[in-house]
Design a protein around this motif. Sequence first.
Motif, PDB file in Angstrom:
ATOM      1  N   PRO A 284       0.821  -1.214   0.000  1.00 45.91           N
ATOM      2  CA  PRO A 284       0.000   0.000   0.000  1.00 45.91           C
ATOM      3  C   PRO A 284       0.856   1.265   0.000  1.00 45.91           C
ATOM      4  CG  PRO A 284      -0.842  -1.590   1.583  1.00 45.91           C
ATOM      5  CD  PRO A 284       0.481  -2.112   1.122  1.00 45.91           C
ATOM      6  N   ARG A 304      -9.641  -8.810   9.252  1.00 51.18           N
ATOM      7  CA  ARG A 304      -9.188  -7.916   8.178  1.00 51.18           C
ATOM      8  C   ARG A 304      -7.680  -8.047   7.976  1.00 51.18           C
ATOM      9  NH1 ARG A 304     -12.175  -2.083   9.261  1.00 51.18           N
ATOM     10  NH2 ARG A 304     -14.252  -2.880   9.821  1.00 51.18           N
ATOM     11  N   TRP A 320      -5.510  -1.195   8.456  1.00 48.54           N
ATOM     12  CA  TRP A 320      -6.205  -2.382   7.967  1.00 48.54           C
ATOM     13  C   TRP A 320      -7.095  -2.016   6.794  1.00 48.54           C
ATOM     14  CZ3 TRP A 320      -9.430  -4.012  12.882  1.00 48.54           C
ATOM     15  CH2 TRP A 320     -10.408  -3.067  13.135  1.00 48.54           C
ATOM     16  N   ARG A 321      -7.373  -3.037   5.985  1.00 45.87           N
ATOM     17  CA  ARG A 321      -8.136  -2.804   4.757  1.00 45.87           C
ATOM     18  C   ARG A 321      -9.624  -2.845   5.059  1.00 45.87           C
ATOM     19  NH1 ARG A 321      -6.568  -6.244  -0.407  1.00 45.87           N
ATOM     20  NH2 ARG A 321      -7.753  -7.877   0.634  1.00 45.87           N
ATOM     21  N   ASN A 326     -10.712  -1.532  -1.704  1.00 49.03           N
ATOM     22  CA  ASN A 326      -9.253  -1.487  -1.774  1.00 49.03           C
ATOM     23  C   ASN A 326      -8.705  -0.304  -0.991  1.00 49.03           C
ATOM     24  OD1 ASN A 326      -8.787  -3.792  -3.388  1.00 49.03           O
ATOM     25  ND2 ASN A 326      -9.424  -2.655  -5.212  1.00 49.03           N
ATOM     26  N   THR A 327      -9.516   0.248  -0.099  1.00 46.82           N
ATOM     27  CA  THR A 327      -9.071   1.381   0.704  1.00 46.82           C
ATOM     28  C   THR A 327      -8.588   0.906   2.068  1.00 46.82           C
ATOM     29  OG1 THR A 327     -11.334   1.741   1.522  1.00 46.82           O
ATOM     30  CG2 THR A 327     -10.663   2.962  -0.450  1.00 46.82           C
ATOM     31  N   TRP A 328      -7.706   1.720   2.665  1.00 42.36           N
ATOM     32  CA  TRP A 328      -7.090   1.363   3.942  1.00 42.36           C
ATOM     33  C   TRP A 328      -7.425   2.417   4.986  1.00 42.36           C
ATOM     34  CZ3 TRP A 328      -4.060  -3.085   4.596  1.00 42.36           C
ATOM     35  CH2 TRP A 328      -3.783  -3.781   3.411  1.00 42.36           C
TER      36      TRP A 328
END
Length: 407
Positions: A284, A304, A320-321, A326-328
């Motif tokens: 990421p 997660r 964490w996702r 697909n965002t964190w």
Amino acid sequence: MEKTQKLLTIKQGKEIKRRRREFEKIHIPNEIVEEIMVRLPVKSLTRFQSVSKYWRTLITSKDFGERHMALEKSKGCKLIFVCDDFEDRAEDTLFLKTVALEKTSASEGDEQAFEFQGFNGFLDISESCDGLICFYDTKRAVEVMNPATTMFIELPLSRIQRLCIYNPNSEVQDPNPVPDPIMSCSQLGFGKDSVNGSYKLVWMYNTCPATPPTCEVLDLEGKKWRFVNTNTLDHHKILFNQRPVFANGSLYWLTGDEEGYATTQTKLIVFDIHTEMFQVIQTPPFITHDASGDKIGLCNLDGRLCISELKKDCKQEFWWRIEDTNTWERIFSVDLHSTSTWFGGITSQPLTPLTISRDTNKVILSLRYQDNLVALDLDPNSSVCHLYFSGYYGLVCPYFPSFVTCH
């Protein structure tokens, strides 16, 4: 006197029969019985299977098992420890200790003794998946166990295990040469197919520098190891001696250099449990582009995928996702100077969060090969650490009791 005693005995017998008849008149609808039973612990339900054929059918049904596991998860995570610090234990025996997270410390919990034949002082465990855990090392068969029901199965040796004990099966053709099996071997991956619900064990290990890693997969239903194509990995190797992380239907590894050591060109290897296909993706964007692989932490945190980086200032930031995206999201950070007291003064290795307590807003932190756990207060105005547990074998994982069978 004897006549009086006999009359009392007859009277007591009649009273027992009367109460039994009254009890038999009470009818509890099956729906109510199920609602009560689904909230009971696994140990109680295991005993209740012998009450009647109906109860056994109900308790062992797939729907009941799924409902029971969902309720167990809603209660909050437990931790299961592998302990070897008990006096006068029998040879080849280890203890499993399960504790509820809401306790302020892990001093109290359920303890069970399990015999591991051939145990020679070293043992490893996989992540827990639906209450199942794999116990193994490179030179003995994997045992898949449900600690709540005490049921387990022993699996056949994988190819890499046979190579490690110098007992290769000449009938099995290696996809790639393995010059040093013990040094090549990573830890065992364990996960669940999100489409058909089957459980799979995955063992991936590095081979010669010019070839991709080798991957062996075993489906618990078939109980047979087989090779999976890894050509899409090209030159990428997995980082040596890491535990793969299962999250959202896939297993994840960090990459290493051609010999499996940490590199500043770290990427993520992803293996889809259902399709059994690999892909290599970038870390990421919040991970420093030249961060060394041994400073990056990877784990499953409360279901997660969680990734972190230990910075040069000894501060570790955890993300964490967000599910189905697909965002964190950044969740917390910790200064390792504040935890090093309980981890032998170590500030150079990333910590692993095991789980977050919903009731106390604390995260339980561990450090590999250290026998202490630390609880960190997530209140931004506090950040207080205290010792949560000490003196276990060095192996611990988040865990939910379930009725899932190993067969």
